[in-house]
Design a protein around this motif. Structure first.
Motif, short mmCIF file in Angstrom:
data_model
loop_
_atom_site.label_atom_id
_atom_site.label_comp_id
_atom_site.label_asym_id
_atom_site.label_seq_id
_atom_site.Cartn_x
_atom_site.Cartn_y
_atom_site.Cartn_z
N GLN A 190 0.81 -1.21 0.00
CA GLN A 190 0.00 0.00 0.00
C GLN A 190 0.85 1.27 0.00
OE1 GLN A 190 -0.73 -2.58 2.27
NE2 GLN A 190 -2.29 -3.35 0.85
N LEU A 191 2.16 1.14 -0.22
CA LEU A 191 3.03 2.30 -0.20
C LEU A 191 2.67 3.34 -1.28
CD1 LEU A 191 5.47 3.59 1.17
CD2 LEU A 191 6.96 2.34 -0.42
N PRO A 192 2.32 2.95 -2.52
CA PRO A 192 1.92 3.97 -3.50
C PRO A 192 0.74 4.82 -3.05
CG PRO A 192 2.41 1.90 -4.61
CD PRO A 192 2.42 1.61 -3.14
N ASP A 193 -0.27 4.20 -2.42
CA ASP A 193 -1.40 4.99 -1.92
C ASP A 193 -0.96 5.95 -0.82
OD1 ASP A 193 -3.02 3.58 -3.67
OD2 ASP A 193 -3.56 2.07 -2.16
N LEU A 194 -0.05 5.50 0.03
CA LEU A 194 0.45 6.38 1.09
C LEU A 194 1.19 7.58 0.51
CD1 LEU A 194 1.04 6.87 4.14
CD2 LEU A 194 3.10 5.49 3.84
N LEU A 195 2.04 7.32 -0.47
CA LEU A 195 2.79 8.42 -1.07
C LEU A 195 1.87 9.38 -1.81
CD1 LEU A 195 5.92 6.47 -2.39
CD2 LEU A 195 5.57 7.57 -0.17
N LEU A 246 3.81 17.29 -0.65
CA LEU A 246 5.13 16.71 -0.42
C LEU A 246 5.42 15.71 -1.53
CD1 LEU A 246 7.65 16.36 1.42
CD2 LEU A 246 6.41 14.50 2.56
N ARG A 247 6.45 15.93 -2.28
CA ARG A 247 6.84 15.01 -3.35
C ARG A 247 7.86 14.02 -2.79
NH1 ARG A 247 10.87 15.42 -7.26
NH2 ARG A 247 11.28 17.57 -6.59
N VAL A 248 7.57 12.75 -2.99
CA VAL A 248 8.38 11.68 -2.42
C VAL A 248 9.00 10.88 -3.56
CG1 VAL A 248 8.44 9.68 -0.90
CG2 VAL A 248 6.82 11.54 -0.45
N GLU A 249 10.31 10.77 -3.55
CA GLU A 249 11.05 9.98 -4.53
C GLU A 249 11.39 8.63 -3.91
OE1 GLU A 249 14.45 12.29 -5.47
OE2 GLU A 249 13.29 13.94 -6.38
N VAL A 250 11.04 7.56 -4.61
CA VAL A 250 11.23 6.20 -4.11
C VAL A 250 12.23 5.48 -5.00
CG1 VAL A 250 10.11 4.03 -3.52
CG2 VAL A 250 8.88 6.17 -3.25
N SER A 251 13.18 4.78 -4.36
CA SER A 251 14.14 3.95 -5.09
C SER A 251 14.26 2.61 -4.38
CB SER A 251 15.51 4.64 -5.16
OG SER A 251 16.04 4.84 -3.85
N TYR A 303 5.91 -0.16 6.86
CA TYR A 303 4.90 0.80 6.37
C TYR A 303 4.68 1.92 7.39
CZ TYR A 303 0.35 2.59 4.84
OH TYR A 303 -0.69 3.40 4.45
N ARG A 304 4.52 1.57 8.67
CA ARG A 304 4.22 2.57 9.68
C ARG A 304 5.41 3.51 9.91
NH1 ARG A 304 -1.02 3.15 9.58
NH2 ARG A 304 -2.22 1.44 10.51
N VAL A 305 6.63 3.00 9.84
CA VAL A 305 7.79 3.86 10.03
C VAL A 305 7.91 4.85 8.88
CG1 VAL A 305 10.31 3.88 10.12
CG2 VAL A 305 9.04 2.26 11.51
N ILE A 306 7.69 4.38 7.66
CA ILE A 306 7.71 5.31 6.53
C ILE A 306 6.61 6.35 6.69
CG2 ILE A 306 7.34 5.48 4.04
CD1 ILE A 306 8.62 2.74 3.74
N GLN A 307 5.44 5.92 7.10
CA GLN A 307 4.33 6.85 7.30
C GLN A 307 4.67 7.91 8.35
OE1 GLN A 307 0.82 5.50 9.55
NE2 GLN A 307 -0.40 6.05 7.76
#
Length: 392
Positions: free
Chosen positions: A255-260, A268-273, A290-294
């Motif tokens: 569910q990371l894409p929905d969070l971003l 806030l623009r988030v770059e993911v690699s 997931y929760r730590v990234i959030q």
């Protein structure tokens, strides 16, 4: 009870002296000397609760007095000594009971050498004497051992009950912390986004009113998502047979894409690699990542004062490293005396430790803030001693 015991013992002494040797049918009058010694020996039994060793020594001395004065040795005349040996084994330890029994047996055998065995063969007399002097101690030791066993079993049951209560309290405490951590992550994330979007709506209504409706729609979506996650989290407290409880799966990196996207709607623009081959994660590790990234991105939105953040996922066969960095202001709670310290960093560390991981968070030398989370891909994986952990 002590009086009854003493009277019964004295009655056995009288009966043993009244039965003449060789003619157990005809009774005779008890000897006065035997009666006096029997009274003294039986009366000494009143001391057995406080001084069992003294009682045994006193009754053994009375038995020796009778034996050395020529009175025929038989179990009834030695009743005070035998009863005291039983009480000695019951009141004291096994070693003391054995010493008392051996001392009494040895003394009576020595006395029998002086006055003979009363017409009975020496072997039969010795076996009988040893049997009746050692039997009371064995019975008393068995009863004491059984009492100690029952007491130990009761103590173990009490300890097990207390342990169960402590374990239940510990689990309740852990569950409360877990629920508080989950609620904090959900509420902090969505409230921070809603506050940012609300401020943006206010700005757009003053300067670009044509763009305000779109941001208002995003604000509504954020609040709806907050209510949905709150309902899912609080629904865990419902009863198992409650059909209204939610059935939504726990969030994870899927569910990371929905969070971003929710952060991008807040500006806030988030770059993911991603580095390395993606590894399957256990549910607890997946939720923790997931929760730590959030929480890290929520802190960027609230405190960093920047519009760009970077998230990197580095996979190894046994370890996954999550890094969240920004180039904004590295603001720590201790550096803001006007702000009450929150539980964001504490909650992230607790989450990492609960699944066997570790977390590092702090300002970057070149500016901004970084959060580095290392998690085992499986719950039993150990932290690699020589494996490189990614850092910003």
């Amino acid at each position: 009870m002590d009086s009854t015991l003493a009277l019964a013992t004295f009655a056995m002494v009288l009966l043993g002296d009244a039965i003449p040797p060789g003619n157990p049918v005809r009774l005779s009058l008890p000897d006065v000397f035997v009666v006096v010694v029997g009274i003294v020996g039986s009366a000494s039994l009143f001391l057995h609760r406080d001084r069992p060793r003294l009682t045994t020594g006193f009754t053994t001395a009375c038995a020796l007095v009778l034996a050395l004065t020529g009175v025929q040795l038989n179990p009834l005349l030695q009743a005070p000594c035998l009863v005291s040996l039983f009480l000695l084994a019951l009141r004291t330890d096994r070693r003391t009971a054995r010493v008392g029994a051996v001392a009494a047996t040895t003394s009576m055998l020595a006395a029998s050498l002086v006055h003979g065995s009363g017409g009975v063969s020496w072997g039969v007399f010795t076996i009988g004497l040893i049997s009746w002097t050692l039997l009371p101690g064995a019975v008393g030791d068995a009863m004491r051992s059984n009492t100690e066993y029952l007491a130990a079993a009761e103590a173990r049951a009490t300890l097990a009950e207390h342990t169960r209560e402590e374990e239940a309290l510990r689990r309740v405490s852990e569950e409360r912390v877990r629920m508080a951590r989950e609620l904090h992550d959900v509420v902090a994330h969505h409230v921070a986004l809603a506050a940012t979007q609300a401020r943006t709506v206010t700005y757009l209504m003053r300067h670009h009113p044509e763009r305000a409706p779109e941001m208002m729609d995003n604000l509504c979506d954020s609040t709806d998502e907050a209510l949905r996650e709150l309902r899912a989290t609080v629904g865990l407290l419902r009863q198992r047979n409650d059909t209204d409880s939610p059935r939504d799966p726990a969030p994870g990196l899927a569910q990371l894409p929905d969070l971003l996207s929710s952060f991008e709607r807040a500006g806030l623009r988030v770059e993911v690699s991603t580095q390395g081959d993606r590894q399957p994660l256990s549910p607890g590790v997946d939720l923790t990542a997931y929760r730590v990234i959030q929480e890290a991105l929520t802190n960027v939105t609230k405190h960093a004062g920047t519009v760009v953040a970077r998230v990197r996922l580095a996979y190894t066969p046994n370890w996954v490293t999550v890094t969240v960095v920004d180039d904004g202001r590295a603001v720590l709670p201790a550096s803001r005396p006007d702000r009450v310290p929150g539980y964001g960093l504490i909650g992230m560390r607790e989450r990492a430790h609960s699944v066997g991981g570790r977390l590092q968070a702090g300002p970057r030398p070149e500016g901004g803030f970084s959060v580095t989370l290392g998690l085992p891909t499986h719950r039993t994986a150990q932290h690699p001693a020589h494996e490189e952990v990614s850092h910003p």
